[in-house]
Write an enzyme that holds these catalytic residues in place. Sequence first.
Site, PDB file in Angstrom:
ATOM      1  N   SER A 140      24.303  44.895 -26.869  1.00  0.00           N
ATOM      2  CA  SER A 140      24.547  46.242 -27.393  1.00  0.00           C
ATOM      3  C   SER A 140      26.041  46.499 -27.271  1.00  0.00           C
ATOM      4  O   SER A 140      26.723  45.830 -26.485  1.00  0.00           O
ATOM      5  CB  SER A 140      23.789  47.265 -26.539  1.00  0.00           C
ATOM      6  OG  SER A 140      24.216  48.585 -26.820  1.00  0.00           O
ATOM      7  N   TYR A 153      21.880  51.983 -18.436  1.00  0.00           N
ATOM      8  CA  TYR A 153      21.761  51.097 -19.605  1.00  0.00           C
ATOM      9  C   TYR A 153      23.026  50.246 -19.774  1.00  0.00           C
ATOM     10  O   TYR A 153      22.936  49.040 -19.996  1.00  0.00           O
ATOM     11  CB  TYR A 153      21.510  51.957 -20.846  1.00  0.00           C
ATOM     12  CG  TYR A 153      21.309  51.162 -22.115  1.00  0.00           C
ATOM     13  CD1 TYR A 153      20.279  50.233 -22.228  1.00  0.00           C
ATOM     14  CD2 TYR A 153      22.142  51.351 -23.221  1.00  0.00           C
ATOM     15  CE1 TYR A 153      20.083  49.505 -23.399  1.00  0.00           C
ATOM     16  CE2 TYR A 153      21.953  50.635 -24.395  1.00  0.00           C
ATOM     17  CZ  TYR A 153      20.926  49.719 -24.479  1.00  0.00           C
ATOM     18  OH  TYR A 153      20.738  49.005 -25.634  1.00  0.00           O
TER      19      TYR A 153
HETATM   20  C1  8X3 Z   1      22.156  51.096 -28.286  1.00  0.00           C
HETATM   21  C2  8X3 Z   1      23.503  51.467 -28.726  1.00  0.00           C
HETATM   22  O1  8X3 Z   1      24.929  53.310 -29.757  1.00  0.00           O
HETATM   23  O2  8X3 Z   1      22.530  53.667 -29.731  1.00  0.00           O
HETATM   24  O3  8X3 Z   1      22.111  49.774 -27.840  1.00  0.00           O
HETATM   25  O4  8X3 Z   1      23.774  53.780 -27.625  1.00  0.00           O
HETATM   26  S1  8X3 Z   1      23.694  53.142 -28.980  1.00  0.00           S
END
Ligand code: 8X3
Length: 254
Positions: A140, A153
């Site tokens: 991510s 996260y």
């Molecule tokens: C998710 C990225 O930008 O939606 O992995 O937080 S975001």
Amino acid sequence: MTTSQSENRVAVVTGASAGIGEATARTLAALGFHVVAVARRADRIEALADEIGGTAIVADVTDDAAVANLATALDSIAGTVSVLINNAGGAKGLEPVADADLENWRWMWETNVLGTLRVTRALLPKLVDSGDGLIVTVTSIAAFETYDGGSGYTAAKHAQGALHRTLRGELLGKPVRLTEIAPGAVETEFSLVRFAGDQKRADSVYAGITPLVAQDVADVIGFVAARPSHVNVDQIVIRPRDQAPNGRFNRRAQ
Ligand code: 8X3
């Protein structure tokens, strides 16, 4: 790689029951791979496997025994695995550090970090034996950035990215390529899971922007999987035009 070159080669996709995983399974099947769709929700992956001529294997990446069974089940499908897509993962909660929920942190560590570790470690011998393996880990932008409320996260995604990037050196000289795909905002079940089923809150994440859809990311993974074997695409960051680094969005009035 042409379709005929990927024919009969096995691609394992975790988190294949929805979103990026499901779209990637379809994309790799269209490239000619025999796709093994892995997830907890049997009904979803069985329907997907039927549709794309693949195989469904029910497994929770947080469960040691289930991952061991996955490796054994793969032996009966094919001796080797050519492609592993580490896609299972997700977020829970958006609390500031001061209010951090340890259960959410544990869940995120188990699914994103230890899940990737378990599956990768279990399938590594099969990837090497294929003579031309590829591991794609879907991290991510949270693997590179931090944002308010996102510490559990972002910490887990940074760790998952570190695990994946470490393998690039450790596997040097072995016939396995490694690609990290780091998406920004993709409208999937991601926010619904993060906010424990609160649809209104999940929708607000994408309000006034044009987010990516799962297929946007799957297309990029398909591109990576179709490169010739001497080409290693190390990292790709992909986000909507409406999203800049560190939690900044261009939101239009609703
Ligand atoms: C998710 C990225 O930008 O939606 O992995 O937080 S975001």
